[in-house]
Design an enzyme around this catalytic site. Structure first.
Site, PDB file in Angstrom:
ATOM      1  N   GLY A  46       0.843  -1.190   0.000  1.00  0.00           N
ATOM      2  CA  GLY A  46       0.000   0.000   0.000  1.00  0.00           C
ATOM      3  C   GLY A  46       0.876   1.236   0.000  1.00  0.00           C
ATOM      4  N   GLN A  51       3.373   9.804   1.415  1.00  0.00           N
ATOM      5  CA  GLN A  51       4.646   9.081   1.527  1.00  0.00           C
ATOM      6  C   GLN A  51       5.603   9.412   0.382  1.00  0.00           C
ATOM      7  OE1 GLN A  51       2.529   5.119   2.403  1.00  0.00           O
ATOM      8  NE2 GLN A  51       4.428   4.958   3.554  1.00  0.00           N
ATOM      9  N   CYS A  94       5.924  -0.207   7.650  1.00  0.00           N
ATOM     10  CA  CYS A  94       5.592   0.988   6.874  1.00  0.00           C
ATOM     11  C   CYS A  94       6.822   1.401   6.076  1.00  0.00           C
ATOM     12  CB  CYS A  94       5.173   2.120   7.812  1.00  0.00           C
ATOM     13  SG  CYS A  94       4.700   3.624   6.943  1.00  0.00           S
ATOM     14  N   LEU A  95       6.619   1.705   4.815  1.00  0.00           N
ATOM     15  CA  LEU A  95       7.745   2.100   3.962  1.00  0.00           C
ATOM     16  C   LEU A  95       8.389   3.392   4.464  1.00  0.00           C
ATOM     17  CD1 LEU A  95       6.141   1.291   0.485  1.00  0.00           C
ATOM     18  CD2 LEU A  95       7.958   0.011   1.647  1.00  0.00           C
ATOM     19  N   HIS A 136      -4.452   1.525   7.857  1.00  0.00           N
ATOM     20  CA  HIS A 136      -3.067   2.037   7.867  1.00  0.00           C
ATOM     21  C   HIS A 136      -2.933   3.209   6.885  1.00  0.00           C
ATOM     22  CE1 HIS A 136       1.481   1.168   7.900  1.00  0.00           C
ATOM     23  NE2 HIS A 136       1.347   1.966   6.859  1.00  0.00           N
ATOM     24  N   GLU A 137      -3.533   3.057   5.694  1.00  0.00           N
ATOM     25  CA  GLU A 137      -3.407   4.107   4.668  1.00  0.00           C
ATOM     26  C   GLU A 137      -4.287   5.318   4.983  1.00  0.00           C
ATOM     27  OE1 GLU A 137      -0.938   3.691   3.019  1.00  0.00           O
ATOM     28  OE2 GLU A 137      -0.681   1.534   2.940  1.00  0.00           O
ATOM     29  N   HIS A 140      -2.471   7.420   7.284  1.00  0.00           N
ATOM     30  CA  HIS A 140      -1.473   8.271   6.610  1.00  0.00           C
ATOM     31  C   HIS A 140      -2.110   9.559   6.080  1.00  0.00           C
ATOM     32  CE1 HIS A 140       2.364   6.187   6.515  1.00  0.00           C
ATOM     33  NE2 HIS A 140       1.846   5.081   6.012  1.00  0.00           N
TER      34      HIS A 140
HETATM   35  O1  GNR Z   1       3.980  -2.638   2.580  1.00  0.00           O
HETATM   36  C1  GNR Z   1       3.324  -2.487   3.608  1.00  0.00           C
HETATM   37  N1  GNR Z   1       2.981  -3.568   4.347  1.00  0.00           N
HETATM   38  C2  GNR Z   1       2.079  -3.515   5.403  1.00  0.00           C
HETATM   39  C3  GNR Z   1       2.026  -4.589   6.258  1.00  0.00           C
HETATM   40  C4  GNR Z   1       1.139  -4.601   7.309  1.00  0.00           C
HETATM   41  C5  GNR Z   1       0.294  -3.537   7.499  1.00  0.00           C
HETATM   42  C6  GNR Z   1       0.348  -2.446   6.669  1.00  0.00           C
HETATM   43  C7  GNR Z   1       1.222  -2.434   5.626  1.00  0.00           C
HETATM   44  S1  GNR Z   1       1.279  -1.072   4.548  1.00  0.00           S
HETATM   45  C8  GNR Z   1       2.954  -1.126   4.049  1.00  0.00           C
HETATM   46  C9  GNR Z   1       3.251  -0.066   3.029  1.00  0.00           C
HETATM   47  C10 GNR Z   1       3.025   1.295   3.636  1.00  0.00           C
HETATM   48  O2  GNR Z   1       3.812   1.848   4.360  1.00  0.00           O
HETATM   49  N2  GNR Z   1       1.889   1.878   3.364  1.00  0.00           N
HETATM   50  O3  GNR Z   1       1.596   3.068   3.905  1.00  0.00           O
HETATM   51 NI    NI Z   2       2.701   3.140   5.781  1.00  0.00          NI
END
Ligand code: GNR
Ligand code: NI
Length: 185
Positions: A46, A51, A94-95, A136-137, A140
């Site tokens: 995601g 980001q 999270c990246l 999660h997104e 963000h």
């Molecule tokens: O790549 C991602 N893996 C992930 C694993 C568990 C819960 C959420 C994520 S999202 C993350 C990529 C990211 O930072 N998206 O904002």
């Molecule tokens: Ni993230």
């Protein structure tokens, strides 16, 4: 198309509240394409526009496994309209916080309202990994990171680690890397 740079802690832009998308134009299509390219290359499942430094409420996602065909999904102006009382714990990463993983508890199922890439209203009910990733997104887009859902002790330890790495010009802070000469040292 081009790759965009993924910003990481302690970049303050990760705390911005992103603006809703109002125009479904060429610029938006380009942003979406470049977000996918960046997300696949990372690789991540995601990505939220902030980001890559763009404070717009745009999310790309692909939960397909390696041996499955690509399944690119776009969520614009995503909004949580319902969340189950039942919670589930999932190990998140999270990246923008590279190489840090922690268990996060969130509602196990959610309903999310959003616009598709054509600006058409959609609603999705999600469970499992999709529910986790959507939350999660959406976080963000509101300047919230998954570490905000863990203990204060763990969160402060992580933040400190990335701040230190940035000061050292470490590899966790490419955007903040400054050569000694330009720091006046
Ligand atoms: O790549 C991602 N893996 C992930 C694993 C568990 C819960 C959420 C994520 S999202 C993350 C990529 C990211 O930072 N998206 O904002
Ligand atoms: Ni993230």
């Amino acid at each position: 198309m081009a790759l965009r740079e993924i910003i990481t802690l302690p970049d303050k832009r990760l705390r911005l509240v992103s603006e809703p998308v109002t125009k479904f134009d060429k610029d938006l299509r380009r942003l979406i394409e470049e977000m996918f390219e960046t997300m696949y290359e990372a690789p991540g499942i995601g990505l939220a526009a902030i980001q890559v430094g763009v404070p717009a409420r745009v999310v790309t996602m692909d939960l397909a496994k390696k041996d499955e065909p690509k399944d690119p999904q776009v969520y614009i102006n995503p909004e949580l309209v319902w969340a189950s009382d039942q919670k589930a714990t999932y190990e998140e990463g999270c990246l923008s916080i590279p190489e840090y993983y922690e268990q996060v508890e969130r509602p196990v199922s959610v309903k999310v309202k959003y616009l598709d890439r054509d600006g058409k209203p959609q609603e999705i009910e999600a469970g499992g990994l999709l529910a986790t990733c959507l939350q999660h997104e959406i976080d963000h887009t509101n300047g919230v990171l998954f570490i905000d859902h863990i203990s204060k002790l763990k969160r402060e330890r992580v933040i400190k680690k990335y701040k230190k790495a940035a000061k050292r010009g470490g590899d966790h802070a490419p955007a903040a890397r400054v050569e000694p000469s330009s720091r006046g040292l």
